[in-house]
Design a protein around this motif. Structure first.
Motif, PDB file in Angstrom:
ATOM      1  N   ALA A  41       0.742  -1.112  -0.005  1.00 58.39           N
ATOM      2  CA  ALA A  41      -0.146   0.005   0.174  1.00 58.39           C
ATOM      3  C   ALA A  41       0.894   1.044  -0.059  1.00 58.39           C
ATOM      4  O   ALA A  41       0.504   2.379  -0.770  1.00 58.39           O
ATOM      5  CB  ALA A  41      -1.050  -0.111   1.296  1.00 58.39           C
ATOM      6  N   GLY A  42       2.074   1.105   0.722  1.00 53.57           N
ATOM      7  CA  GLY A  42       2.922   2.168   0.817  1.00 53.57           C
ATOM      8  C   GLY A  42       3.424   2.632  -0.394  1.00 53.57           C
ATOM      9  O   GLY A  42       3.618   3.798  -0.995  1.00 53.57           O
ATOM     10  N   TRP A  43       3.832   1.738  -1.234  1.00 56.51           N
ATOM     11  CA  TRP A  43       4.195   1.628  -2.722  1.00 56.51           C
ATOM     12  C   TRP A  43       3.391   2.174  -3.452  1.00 56.51           C
ATOM     13  O   TRP A  43       3.869   3.183  -4.467  1.00 56.51           O
ATOM     14  CB  TRP A  43       4.555   0.326  -3.110  1.00 56.51           C
ATOM     15  N   TYR A  44       2.153   1.825  -3.262  1.00 55.66           N
ATOM     16  CA  TYR A  44       1.231   2.457  -4.147  1.00 55.66           C
ATOM     17  C   TYR A  44       1.121   4.264  -3.986  1.00 55.66           C
ATOM     18  O   TYR A  44       0.982   4.923  -4.847  1.00 55.66           O
ATOM     19  CB  TYR A  44      -0.126   1.823  -4.243  1.00 55.66           C
ATOM     20  N   VAL A  45       1.258   4.502  -2.654  1.00 51.76           N
ATOM     21  CA  VAL A  45       1.071   5.941  -2.313  1.00 51.76           C
ATOM     22  C   VAL A  45       2.312   6.466  -2.861  1.00 51.76           C
ATOM     23  O   VAL A  45       2.114   7.507  -3.527  1.00 51.76           O
ATOM     24  CB  VAL A  45       1.060   5.809  -0.718  1.00 51.76           C
ATOM     25  N   ILE A  46       3.481   6.007  -2.759  1.00 55.51           N
ATOM     26  CA  ILE A  46       4.752   6.648  -3.347  1.00 55.51           C
ATOM     27  C   ILE A  46       4.506   6.718  -4.688  1.00 55.51           C
ATOM     28  O   ILE A  46       4.256   7.973  -5.350  1.00 55.51           O
ATOM     29  CB  ILE A  46       5.680   5.851  -2.909  1.00 55.51           C
ATOM     30  N   GLY A  47       4.234   5.722  -5.416  1.00 58.41           N
ATOM     31  CA  GLY A  47       3.935   5.697  -6.833  1.00 58.41           C
ATOM     32  C   GLY A  47       3.116   6.560  -7.513  1.00 58.41           C
ATOM     33  O   GLY A  47       3.426   7.496  -8.353  1.00 58.41           O
ATOM     34  N   GLY A  48       1.837   6.423  -6.659  1.00 59.41           N
ATOM     35  CA  GLY A  48       0.776   7.501  -7.129  1.00 59.41           C
ATOM     36  C   GLY A  48       1.361   8.951  -7.194  1.00 59.41           C
ATOM     37  O   GLY A  48       0.977   9.710  -8.140  1.00 59.41           O
ATOM     38  N   LEU A  49       1.623   9.357  -5.958  1.00 59.02           N
ATOM     39  CA  LEU A  49       1.932  10.778  -5.686  1.00 59.02           C
ATOM     40  C   LEU A  49       2.909  11.287  -6.784  1.00 59.02           C
ATOM     41  O   LEU A  49       2.954  12.176  -7.625  1.00 59.02           O
ATOM     42  CB  LEU A  49       2.418  11.060  -4.248  1.00 59.02           C
ATOM     43  N   VAL A  50       4.188  10.312  -6.847  1.00 57.74           N
ATOM     44  CA  VAL A  50       5.282  10.843  -7.826  1.00 57.74           C
ATOM     45  C   VAL A  50       4.927  11.032  -9.102  1.00 57.74           C
ATOM     46  O   VAL A  50       5.088  12.039  -9.695  1.00 57.74           O
ATOM     47  CB  VAL A  50       6.500   9.879  -7.665  1.00 57.74           C
ATOM     48  N   PHE A  51       4.195   9.917  -9.835  1.00 54.59           N
ATOM     49  CA  PHE A  51       3.920  10.021 -10.951  1.00 54.59           C
ATOM     50  C   PHE A  51       2.844  10.956 -11.415  1.00 54.59           C
ATOM     51  O   PHE A  51       2.591  11.411 -12.594  1.00 54.59           O
ATOM     52  CB  PHE A  51       3.402   8.426 -11.691  1.00 54.59           C
ATOM     53  N   THR A  52       1.867  11.160 -10.487  1.00 50.99           N
ATOM     54  CA  THR A  52       0.930  12.290 -10.656  1.00 50.99           C
ATOM     55  C   THR A  52       1.769  13.618 -10.938  1.00 50.99           C
ATOM     56  O   THR A  52       1.241  14.244 -11.814  1.00 50.99           O
ATOM     57  CB  THR A  52       0.037  12.151  -9.733  1.00 50.99           C
ATOM     58  N   THR A  53       2.488  13.882 -10.018  1.00 52.06           N
ATOM     59  CA  THR A  53       2.962  14.933 -10.028  1.00 52.06           C
ATOM     60  C   THR A  53       4.034  15.112 -11.410  1.00 52.06           C
ATOM     61  O   THR A  53       4.065  16.199 -12.025  1.00 52.06           O
ATOM     62  CB  THR A  53       4.292  15.183  -8.842  1.00 52.06           C
ATOM     63  N   LEU A  54       4.520  14.104 -11.860  1.00 45.91           N
ATOM     64  CA  LEU A  54       5.289  14.228 -13.055  1.00 45.91           C
ATOM     65  C   LEU A  54       4.439  14.321 -14.261  1.00 45.91           C
ATOM     66  O   LEU A  54       4.876  14.950 -15.112  1.00 45.91           O
ATOM     67  CB  LEU A  54       6.084  12.972 -13.285  1.00 45.91           C
ATOM     68  N   SER A  55       3.248  13.685 -14.407  1.00 41.69           N
ATOM     69  CA  SER A  55       2.431  13.587 -15.419  1.00 41.69           C
ATOM     70  C   SER A  55       1.425  14.863 -15.788  1.00 41.69           C
ATOM     71  O   SER A  55       1.069  15.187 -16.699  1.00 41.69           O
ATOM     72  CB  SER A  55       1.664  12.253 -15.923  1.00 41.69           C
ATOM     73  N   TYR A  56       1.095  15.275 -14.415  1.00 47.83           N
ATOM     74  CA  TYR A  56       0.073  16.495 -14.581  1.00 47.83           C
ATOM     75  C   TYR A  56       0.300  17.676 -15.483  1.00 47.83           C
ATOM     76  O   TYR A  56      -0.286  17.994 -16.331  1.00 47.83           O
ATOM     77  CB  TYR A  56      -0.161  16.972 -13.176  1.00 47.83           C
ATOM     78  N   PRO A  57       1.583  18.179 -15.559  1.00 49.89           N
ATOM     79  CA  PRO A  57       2.005  19.341 -16.436  1.00 49.89           C
ATOM     80  C   PRO A  57       1.922  18.809 -17.872  1.00 49.89           C
ATOM     81  O   PRO A  57       1.547  19.652 -18.841  1.00 49.89           O
ATOM     82  CB  PRO A  57       3.429  19.519 -16.198  1.00 49.89           C
ATOM     83  N   MET A  58       2.171  17.431 -18.049  1.00 48.95           N
ATOM     84  CA  MET A  58       1.999  16.945 -19.506  1.00 48.95           C
ATOM     85  C   MET A  58       0.752  17.114 -20.249  1.00 48.95           C
ATOM     86  O   MET A  58       0.500  17.703 -21.447  1.00 48.95           O
ATOM     87  CB  MET A  58       2.178  15.562 -19.649  1.00 48.95           C
ATOM     88  N   GLY A  59      -0.383  16.936 -19.415  1.00 46.74           N
ATOM     89  CA  GLY A  59      -1.697  16.978 -19.946  1.00 46.74           C
ATOM     90  C   GLY A  59      -2.066  18.271 -19.532  1.00 46.74           C
ATOM     91  O   GLY A  59      -3.033  18.863 -20.745  1.00 46.74           O
ATOM     92  N   ASN A  60      -1.671  19.168 -18.749  1.00 40.02           N
ATOM     93  CA  ASN A  60      -2.393  20.344 -18.642  1.00 40.02           C
ATOM     94  C   ASN A  60      -1.692  21.796 -19.152  1.00 40.02           C
ATOM     95  O   ASN A  60      -2.298  22.752 -19.476  1.00 40.02           O
ATOM     96  CB  ASN A  60      -2.401  20.820 -16.990  1.00 40.02           C
TER      97      ASN A  60
END
Lengths: 425, 359
Positions: free
Chosen positions: A138-157
């Motif tokens: 579960a911790g891994w998913y938290v880390i992954g989710g937060l890191v990758f969202t931050t990376l990909s958000y600017p891409m689409g926006n």
């Protein structure tokens, strides 16, 4: 926030069969409500729910408090008062971007990136303090989710504002899928992986499968996006690659879900515990929606159902069936552990059945509507025939909002009434 | 423990690496290819958007038009038969941000420019249901000053933007036009009610809810006799210079039957030969250059006028309607009023005369 977002959705759905409902007021026309509905679900409901759950789960997973309480208040403030509410208002006032899952205007996007960075500071350092060896999945998913969202958000926006046409669309496609795949999915899975062992008292079936599923997910998800533009001018190889990744993703989801269900086997999960039932149901919807996703990425099927209501059914299964059920499970689970919190199991039981019924009805309805539209389009009948053919389905779809909304009200009631169950300190 | 830590490090880097790869493979690389293709295939002087088109495009973006209308014709028969050749990269080179869309509640608009006249677009934007009774498209009266023929700048910009859609491609490839297809037999009355009544009115009297904003006004089908072939030609081609569009996929034969059914014949006594001769004279002097020697609409000046002059061999207005057209002209068309130039006797003589061409 959930309720406001749902209201936007209901009004938009009603305007689809009774367009004069907006009364000619620009701010209430379908387009603007549609923007606010999806952004509201993403930021207002799921974003808030996920963060709330993280405040419960992260300290328990790591044995340490999150970075800072003050930071937490700031994050809450930014998320709701610099993102959700201004975002909604600006969209209604006519300031927005016509990019899916990125409709809030650029000014708001800047705050989103800021808030995501703060979330990284808030939740991640505690995981690294003791090294990652013992980090639970579960911790891994938290880390992954937060890191990758931050990376990909600017891409689409941001990117499509600067790259024209087809080139920008290639990036939009990536974000459309990353919003679901790298933000919503990992955090929902984190909840599921957390709640299952926490309420059954048993560890997950296989830590190896958990980790395998986790890494495959993060390898494959980003490669999916282009499947939103099959048969377009984007180079065919990129389209085919995305379709292949979509198929493999289906396999990965089967691994993840198998692991989860093996963990649930023999626990009597349905009757045992309401939050557990929500997350188990979320797992089921996850399986269905992902397999559906893999199938509809295939060219033959995509050619038929793309652009129809079929896809709208798919996204409700994902956002409502999978993500919302997980979030509701996570919230109710965490809520009951809060000192002095009330909990009313009967109301929550009602919520479960109402939302499930509404969702399934809506899903079947939209899928059927999508197939009818596809048939009309292929038959080359005048466009308006396809609109007339599904009008009844659209009315029914609005009616399904009734049980769903009632379900959400029941859920809220379940948390505000009933006996005090929270563990006292 | 150390090896485990290493493996997480590797996997972590791998994860970020895969993400970077996705951006490269599905974002940056296609971008390169597309840029190259644009350079290679784009016409020499691609038409950039005008200021008004840009503003219209912004409104289009703001109002969520792209969430009901795609601007992306896929490489599939279902798309290309209906909307024309699939979208080329260079067509989208001025789209910041793109407006491809992922849902079609209304039709694709990539080639909208050539399909409808300006008064159609304005009336439709003001109230889609007035034109297309079953439409679910939202109305945008906020862009108007209270009536479809009183657009504010916003509505003008949107319509300018729509008019330009597909124009560049049509210039580059003139053969892009759609095939005209006529649909399977169906109930003509039904098809009329759903497609035509918004303009021509439920009983064909030209008084549908959309009529107010249109110029020229929709034809009053009660006051006109048409040959079947004429109605079918009109349905196939539309009428250039008016909001009467070409209709694809409709059962033309059955609708022609409905349209001809609206006509209420009027009995007319044959006038004395003197009047016949006067009519013939007036016609030859004043009308033939447009409407043609034989009334077939192919006069010598016909190619120069903005709209095709009426072909009286396949279309016959009632006496009252003919006189009305002569006295008042046909607003929104090159047909000017003649009441100041011709005497009352000449008017009724020529009115009688033109009605004699019908076959």
């Amino acid at each position: 926030m959930l309720f406001v977002a749902v209201l936007f959705g209901i009004f938009a759905s009603a305007e689809m069969w009774k367009p004069e409902l907006s009364g000619g007021i620009a701010a209430l026309t379908w387009g603007r409500l549609r923007y606010d509905h999806t952004q509201g679900i993403l930021f207002g409901w799921l974003g808030n729910a996920f963060f709330a759950f993280l405040y419960h789960a992260v300290p328990i997973l790591t044995g340490r408090p999150v970075t800072s309480n003050t930071l937490g208040r700031w994050m809450f403030g930014i998320w709701n008062f610099a993102i959700v509410i201004p975002g909604w208002t600006l969209v209604l006032a006519g300031f927005s971007q016509p990019l899916e899952w990125a409709e809030f205007p650029v000014v708001v996007d800047i705050f989103v990136v800021l808030a995501l960075l703060l979330a990284l500071i808030q939740f991640l350092p505690v995981f690294f303090k003791d090294g990652l060896e013992d980090t639970y999945v579960a911790g891994w998913y938290v880390i992954g989710g937060l890191v990758f969202t931050t990376l990909s958000y600017p891409m689409g926006n941001f990117v499509p504002e600067f790259l024209p046409g087809a080139r920008g669309a290639a990036f939009s496609g990536l974000w459309i899928h990353d919003a679901v795949g790298l933000f919503v999915t990992p955090l929902a899975l984190a909840i599921i992986y957390y709640v299952i062992p926490a309420s059954t008292g048993r560890p997950v079936y296989s830590h190896f499968l958990s980790m395998l599923g986790f890494w495959l997910l993060f390898f494959l998800y980003p490669l999916n996006g282009t499947h939103h533009y099959v048969f377009s001018v984007i180079p065919m190889d990129a389209q085919k690659g995305a379709i292949l990744a979509s198929s493999l993703l289906g396999v990965d989801v089967i691994i993840v879900v198998a692991n989860l269900f093996l963990s649930l086997r023999g626990t009597g999960w349905f009757a045992r515990d309401l939050p557990l039932r929500f997350v188990a149901t979320a797992t089921m919807f996850y399986l269905i929606v992902s397999i559906q996703g893999s199938l509809q990425a295939q060219m033959a099927i995509n050619g038929t159902v793309h652009f129809t209501d079929w896809v709208i059914g798919h996204s409700h299964l994902a956002m409502l069936g999978f993500a919302t059920f997980a979030a509701a499970g996570g919230l109710t689970h965490a809520w009951r552990k809060m000192p002095g919190a009330r909990f009313n199991p009967r109301a929550v039981e009602w919520a479960y059945w109402l939302i499930t019924t509404g969702l399934l009805l809506m899903f079947v309805d939209l899928t059927a509507a999508g197939l009818i539209e596809a048939r009309e389009w292929k038959a080359q009948t005048p466009w308006i025939d396809s609109v007339r053919a599904v009008r009844g389905y659209w009315i029914f779809r609005t009616a399904t909002a009734l049980p769903i909304t009632a379900g959400f009200v029941a859920l809220l009631a379940g948390l505000l009434t009933g006996d005090r169950v929270g563990e006292s300190r | 423990m150390k090896s485990l830590r290493m493996s997480y490090l590797v996997a972590g880097l791998g994860g970020v690496g895969f993400f970077a790869m996705s951006v490269l493979l599905l974002g940056v690389w296609p971008g390169r290819v597309l840029e190259e293709e644009t350079r290679r295939t784009s016409p020499k002087n691609p038409l950039a958007l005008t200021v008004s088109e840009k503003r219209g495009r912004q409104i289009y973006a703001r109002e969520g038009c792209a969430y009901c209308h795609t601007q992306q014709i896929r490489q599939l028969d279902a798309d290309t038969v209906r909307f024309g050749k699939s979208t080329a990269v260079w067509e989208t080179q001025f789209d910041y941000p793109h407006l491809w869309g992922t849902r079609r509640i209304g039709p694709d608009l990539s080639r909208e420019g050539s399909l409808h006249s300006e008064d159609w677009q304005l009336t439709h934007l003001y109230s889609p249901q007035a034109v297309v009774p079953d439409s679910v498209m939202p109305a945008f009266p906020a862009l108007f000053d209270g009536a479809p023929d009183r657009p504010l700048q916003g509505a003008r910009d949107v319509v300018t933007y729509l008019a330009g859609l597909g124009y560049a491609r049509a210039l580059a490839e003139p053969e892009i036009a759609l095939k005209k297809t006529s649909g399977p037999p169906a109930n003509g009355d039904d098809a009329y009610a759903h497609n035509c009544a918004g303009c021509h009115g439920p009983h064909g009297e030209g008084d549908g809810p959309a009529a107010a904003g249109l110029s020229p006004k929709p034809a009053n089908l009660v006051e006109h006799e048409y040959t079947e072939a004429h109605v079918i030609t009109v349905l196939e081609r539309g009428i250039r210079g008016s909001s009467m569009q070409a209709w694809r996929g409709l059962p033309h034969h059955d609708i022609a039957h409905t349209v001809r059914g609206f006509y209420r014949p009027v009995r007319e006594p044959a006038p004395p030969p003197a009047i016949r001769d006067l009519g013939k004279q007036v016609y030859a002097d004043h009308c033939a250059q447009c409407h043609g020697e034989n009334g077939d609409g192919k006069g010598s000046a016909a190619p120069e006028v903005r709209m095709a002059p009426t072909d009286f061999t396949s279309e016959r207005p009632t006496p009252a309607e003919t006189l009305r057209a002569l006295r008042q002209g046909v607003a929104g068309t090159p047909m000017a009023p003649w009441n100041t130039k011709l005497s009352e006797a000449e008017l009724s003589a020529v009115a009688y005369y033109v009605r004699g061409f019908y076959r």
